[in-house]
Design a protein around this motif. Structure first.
Motif, PDB file in Angstrom:
ATOM      1  N   ALA A  94      49.445  -2.857  14.517  1.00 48.65           N
ATOM      2  CA  ALA A  94      49.761  -2.308  15.839  1.00 48.65           C
ATOM      3  C   ALA A  94      48.871  -2.932  16.908  1.00 48.65           C
ATOM      4  N   ASP A  95      47.584  -3.120  16.583  1.00 53.43           N
ATOM      5  CA  ASP A  95      46.674  -3.729  17.552  1.00 53.43           C
ATOM      6  C   ASP A  95      47.002  -5.205  17.777  1.00 53.43           C
ATOM      7  N   VAL A  96      47.417  -5.906  16.725  1.00 53.92           N
ATOM      8  CA  VAL A  96      47.808  -7.313  16.890  1.00 53.92           C
ATOM      9  C   VAL A  96      49.056  -7.417  17.766  1.00 53.92           C
ATOM     10  N   ARG A  97      49.986  -6.498  17.603  1.00 51.26           N
ATOM     11  CA  ARG A  97      51.194  -6.530  18.446  1.00 51.26           C
ATOM     12  C   ARG A  97      50.823  -6.412  19.928  1.00 51.26           C
ATOM     13  N   LYS A  98      49.826  -5.605  20.241  1.00 53.38           N
ATOM     14  CA  LYS A  98      49.389  -5.478  21.636  1.00 53.38           C
ATOM     15  C   LYS A  98      48.788  -6.791  22.138  1.00 53.38           C
TER      16      LYS A  98
ATOM     17  N   ALA B  24      45.902 -15.970  19.329  1.00 54.82           N
ATOM     18  CA  ALA B  24      44.482 -15.692  19.090  1.00 54.82           C
ATOM     19  C   ALA B  24      44.013 -14.554  19.976  1.00 54.82           C
ATOM     20  N   ALA B  25      42.846 -14.030  19.609  1.00 51.09           N
ATOM     21  CA  ALA B  25      42.126 -13.063  20.439  1.00 51.09           C
ATOM     22  C   ALA B  25      40.662 -13.466  20.427  1.00 51.09           C
TER      23      ALA B  25
ATOM     24  N   ALA C  79      40.895  -9.620  24.246  1.00 51.60           N
ATOM     25  CA  ALA C  79      39.731  -9.289  23.425  1.00 51.60           C
ATOM     26  C   ALA C  79      40.157  -9.002  21.986  1.00 51.60           C
ATOM     27  N   ILE C  80      39.255  -9.224  21.058  1.00 51.85           N
ATOM     28  CA  ILE C  80      39.516  -8.886  19.660  1.00 51.85           C
ATOM     29  C   ILE C  80      39.528  -7.363  19.526  1.00 51.85           C
ATOM     30  N   PRO C  81      40.586  -6.785  18.972  1.00 57.23           N
ATOM     31  CA  PRO C  81      40.654  -5.318  18.857  1.00 57.23           C
ATOM     32  C   PRO C  81      39.531  -4.743  18.002  1.00 57.23           C
ATOM     33  N   ASP C  82      39.142  -3.518  18.315  1.00 63.00           N
ATOM     34  CA  ASP C  82      38.053  -2.862  17.588  1.00 63.00           C
ATOM     35  C   ASP C  82      38.361  -2.729  16.101  1.00 63.00           C
ATOM     36  N   SER C  83      39.621  -2.486  15.753  1.00 66.49           N
ATOM     37  CA  SER C  83      39.978  -2.319  14.342  1.00 66.49           C
ATOM     38  C   SER C  83      39.704  -3.583  13.544  1.00 66.49           C
TER      39      SER C  83
ATOM     40  N   PRO D 141      28.558 -12.055  16.258  1.00 67.64           N
ATOM     41  CA  PRO D 141      29.931 -11.544  16.269  1.00 67.64           C
ATOM     42  C   PRO D 141      30.940 -12.693  16.336  1.00 67.64           C
ATOM     43  N   PRO D 142      32.165 -12.473  15.904  1.00 68.35           N
ATOM     44  CA  PRO D 142      33.176 -13.526  15.981  1.00 68.35           C
ATOM     45  C   PRO D 142      33.556 -13.818  17.429  1.00 68.35           C
ATOM     46  N   GLU D 143      33.819 -15.080  17.698  1.00 73.95           N
ATOM     47  CA  GLU D 143      34.266 -15.492  19.031  1.00 73.95           C
ATOM     48  C   GLU D 143      35.752 -15.804  19.057  1.00 73.95           C
ATOM     49  N   CYS D 144      36.361 -15.771  17.895  1.00 75.29           N
ATOM     50  CA  CYS D 144      37.785 -16.086  17.806  1.00 75.29           C
ATOM     51  C   CYS D 144      38.401 -15.333  16.646  1.00 75.29           C
ATOM     52  N   CYS D 145      39.572 -14.781  16.867  1.00 71.41           N
ATOM     53  CA  CYS D 145      40.416 -14.244  15.809  1.00 71.41           C
ATOM     54  C   CYS D 145      41.744 -14.981  15.884  1.00 71.41           C
ATOM     55  N   LEU D 146      41.922 -15.935  14.982  1.00 71.93           N
ATOM     56  CA  LEU D 146      43.195 -16.646  14.951  1.00 71.93           C
ATOM     57  C   LEU D 146      44.261 -15.748  14.331  1.00 71.93           C
TER      58      LEU D 146
END
Length: 199
Positions: A26-30, A53-54, A80-84, A98-103
């Motif tokens: 759900a967070d990725v869909r946002k 990406a986020a 931004a990368i979601p908290d989940s 912390p991560p700087e990228c979420c592919l």
């Protein structure tokens, strides 16, 4: 935590329960509402996966080569990368940064990811955390040379893979999906998230 270890690859089977998987999806869909999936290109042609990406950076591939950029191909900043998803890094990555990228990679039924190394980052001391969601995928793990022997394992929805130490520069890829093995996405397919430090 149960895990499978192979030359620096740490696999955590069934790390995410169904409720957590649904929350992450759900967070990725946002995120994708702001940064839609696109199909990267290489010098050989378009890739079979679609990406977004986020975070501060996203990974871009086109005829100019591979690189990280601070904006989506449409010119907007990455969400931004979601908290989940950040919570998974905090739990499993054991990283001071912390991560700087979420592919975000979307695999349709016929998509794959050839053997490759994650070498566009600047700090190899930081791990890469991979999250599998949806249909099973055959994950192949090799060594630092393309011709090194490989080992394959099926990744199911909710499995995590942590790349540390020697696996950080190891070749790895997705050979194929096993359609219909998950009900997380009504029409099938696989979502893969990879969290990494870039700079």
């Amino acid at each position: 935590m149960d895990r499978i270890s192979h030359q620096g690859f740490e696999i955590f089977p069934a790390a995410l329960d169904r409720t957590t998987q649904e929350r992450v999806v759900a967070d990725v869909r946002k995120v994708l509402e702001q940064a839609p999936l696109f199909r990267p290109r290489t010098r050989r042609g378009p890739m079979s996966v679609r990406m977004s990406a986020a975070g501060r950076f996203g990974w871009i591939s086109d005829t100019k080569g591979y690189r990280y950029e601070e904006t989506h191909p449409n010119g907007t900043a990455w969400p931004a990368i979601p908290d989940s998803i950040m919570a998974l890094w905090d739990t499993y990555a054991d990283s001071p940064r912390p991560p700087e990228c979420c592919l975000i990679n979307w695999y349709a039924e016929d998509a794959r990811m050839g053997l490759h190394q994650d070498v566009d980052e600047q700090d190899y001391d930081c791990p890469v955390l991979s999250v599998s969601l949806g249909d099973d995928a055959l994950f192949r793990m090799g060594g630092e040379n393309r011709r090194d022997p490989t080992r394959s394992v099926w990744l199911a929805s909710g499995d995590l893979v942590l790349l540390t130490g020697p696996s950080r520069r190891a070749f790895h890829g997705i050979d194929r999906l096993r359609p219909g093995t998950s009900t997380l996405f009504p029409d099938g397919g696989r979502l893969n998230l990879t969290l990494r430090v870039v700079t």
